[in-house]
Each structure stands twice: as structure tokens, then as C-alpha cells.
Design an enzyme around this catalytic site. Structure first.
Site, short mmCIF file in Angstrom:
data_model
loop_
_atom_site.label_atom_id
_atom_site.label_comp_id
_atom_site.label_asym_id
_atom_site.label_seq_id
_atom_site.Cartn_x
_atom_site.Cartn_y
_atom_site.Cartn_z
CE LYS A 1 -54.94 -47.14 -23.12
NZ LYS A 1 -56.09 -47.53 -24.00
CD GLU B 1 -78.62 -67.38 -50.96
OE1 GLU B 1 -78.51 -67.66 -52.09
OE2 GLU B 1 -79.09 -67.96 -50.11
NE ARG C 1 -59.79 -50.30 -15.43
CZ ARG C 1 -60.64 -49.36 -15.92
NH1 ARG C 1 -60.94 -48.67 -14.84
NH2 ARG C 1 -60.75 -49.33 -17.14
N GLY D 1 -63.58 -43.95 -29.76
CA GLY D 1 -62.95 -42.55 -29.86
C GLY D 1 -62.50 -42.34 -28.34
CG ASP E 1 -64.90 -49.10 -32.94
OD1 ASP E 1 -65.92 -48.55 -32.95
OD2 ASP E 1 -64.77 -50.27 -32.62
NE ARG F 1 -61.21 -53.44 -34.62
CZ ARG F 1 -62.30 -52.79 -34.23
NH1 ARG F 1 -62.02 -51.91 -33.38
NH2 ARG F 1 -63.18 -52.94 -35.19
#
Length: 281
Positions: free
Chosen positions: A161, A36, A163, A193, A191, A93
Site C-alpha cells: 500500500k 473498582e 499513497r 477490517g 480491527d 501492537r
């Protein structure tokens, strides 16, 4: 005016204090046996304009709780005004609602400044502007990359990008002509990479001569440092908004830009009721 620092990034707080030519206020931030957090401000702050310097980097929740307890201690000590200076905003984020029943966690914490002036100065010193192109590593970062490209009078490219179907590998399409150019990948956070390294590969495959990354916050979790070191990225430039680990300091292709002067100037202008936004024009 008083400067108070938490435990998240003491070297940066000390650098800001040095820029402002004033000491950090005496303050204890420690843990009880059960972890704490306990805070004690050890000097008079009554009627003072107090700036609390604390990143919410990992462990994000601990550092955020430290910040909130520091603010409470200062309020109860009758500080006139308290301003949080959060070099790395750990919940940034989560700034939009991606689906139903999800929070916008960023709204619980803070607003933001920009590291662009520090990066622009470094880019101008190190690169030939005639051969540069600024690249956003994904579609979501286009506005940020475009703003920086305008500052250095360089064209813009985007790595798209996609998919085609579940289970298929990602296809990296480059929008813009990067052939024979030096590419500067610009983003807010690196983050794992993975996105950065893959984007660099795509740019080099499309004829770029070299790729450097300019990322504001070097989270670099897990194996990210090793991933960057073994990649074809010539250099990754990050700020010291997050306390660099020993592995980050030792990496030959990672360089750290100091942001203490920028934050120190923002603090001074806030204290003197001057424009802060003019720092970023």
C-alpha cells in the site's frame, strides 16, 4: 496445578480446563459501585503452580488490571509459581518505538505464543495446496506470512500500500503472481477490517479466484463485521482468543477456530517443565 480465570473470556478458560481435565479454581472477580475491581481466591493455592487465563481485550485496561490484581492475590496466597496465559495480548501492537517520546507499551506486559499450528492444520484440511498462495496484507507482516507459507509449502505474495501524496487515495500494488490462485491473507489482528477488505479487492482485481483471511485475533471493532460481510472475502477465519460477539457469531462468512487445545497443551508442558517451543515447529 491450578487454573484461575478472569472475566475477559470465560468460555475459552472453561474449554482449556476441559482439555486439561481439571476444574477452574474458585475465584470471585467483581466490581465495587465505582467500578473498582475486587478479587478473592476462594481455595487454597499455597505451593501450587497457578495459571491465570485472561485476555486483555476490550476494555483492555480493565482486563489488564483484573489480571494484575489476580496475580497479586495469588502471590499473597503463597502460590509457588504464577504464569499468565493471555490469549489476546491487547498491547502487542505497541511493540516498537514509532517516533520520539513514544512508549513501547508491549514491554510492560508479556511475551507470546503463536496460533500458526491451529491455522496450518485448518488450511491443510480445507484447501488444495497446489493452488494456494499466502499473502501478507502489508509489508510489515511479511515475516509472519512467509513462515506460514513455508509450513504449507505455498508461494508468497505481498500487498504493498502506498499513497503518492497527501489527499490522494491509496494505491494497492500486488507483489507476486496471484492469477488463478486461492489467496490466504494472513495477519495477527483484524480491527476495523479496512486493510483486509482492501487487500482482498486488490487480489481479486489482479486475477485471484478467491480470497480468505486467516487472522489470529478478531478485534472487529465498530462496523468491521458489517464491512467483512459486505466484502468479496469468501471467509474470514479468526480464533476465539477474544470472546466473539453475537454479530461475529451470526456473520455467515466469519468462522472461529478454537485454540483451547493449543493453550491447554502449552500450560501442561509448562507445568511439567517440558518444551513449549516444540509445539510450533
Amino acid at each position: 496445578m491450578k487454573l484461575v480465570a478472569g472475566n475477559s473470556n470465560r468460555p475459552l478458560a472453561e474449554a482449556i480446563a476441559a482439555y486439561l481435565k481439571m476444574p477452574l479454581a474458585k475465584c470471585i472477580v467483581r466490581r465495587f459501585a465505582d467500578m473498582e475491581i475486587f478479587v478473592e481466591v476462594q481455595e487454597n493455592v499455597r505451593g501450587e503452580d497457578v495459571f491465570v487465563i485472561q485476555s486483555t481485550s476490550a476494555p483492555a485496561n480493565d482486563h489488564l488490571m483484573e489480571l494484575l490484581i489476580l496475580i497479586d492475590a495469588l502471590k499473597r496466597a503463597s502460590a509457588r509459581r504464577i504464569t499468565s496465559v493471555i490469549p489476546y495480548f491487547g498491547y502487542a501492537r505497541q511493540d516498537r518505538k514509532p517516533g520520539p517520546r513514544t512508549p513501547i507499551s508491549a514491554k510492560l506486559v508479556a511475551d507470546n505464543l503463536f496460533a500458526a499450528p491451529v491455522m496450518v492444520q485448518d488450511m491443510r484440511q480445507r484447501f488444495d495446496a497446489n493452488n494456494l498462495i499466502v499473502v501478507s496484507p502489508d509489508v510489515g507482516g511479511v515475516v509472519r506470512a512467509r513462515g506460514l507459507a513455508k509450513r504449507i509449502d505455498a508461494p508468497l505474495a505481498i500487498v504493498d500500500k502506498r499513497r503518492e501524496r497527501p489527499g490522494d487515495s491509496e494505491v494497492m500494488n500486488v507483489i507476486g503472481n496471484v492469477t488463478g490462485r486461492t489467496c490466504l491473507l494472513v495477519d495477527d489482528i483484524v480491527d476495523s477490517g479496512g486493510t483486509l477488505v482492501n487487500a482482498a479487492e486488490a487480489l481479486l482485481d489482479h486475477g485471484a479466484t478467491q480470497v480468505s483471511g486467516y487472522i489470529t485475533h478478531g478485534v472487529l471493532s465498530g462496523g468491521a463485521v458489517a464491512r467483512v460481510m459486505s466484502s468479496r472475502i469468501k471467509e474470514l477465519v479468526i480464533t476465539d482468543s477474544i470472546l466473539p460477539t453475537e454479530s461475529v457469531k451470526a456473520a455467515p462468512n466469519i468462522r472461529i477456530l478454537p485454540i483451547a487445545p493449543l493453550l491447554g497443551e502449552a500450560i501442561a508442558r509448562t507445568a511439567e517443565e517440558q518444551s513449549v517451543s516444540s509445539l510450533f515447529y
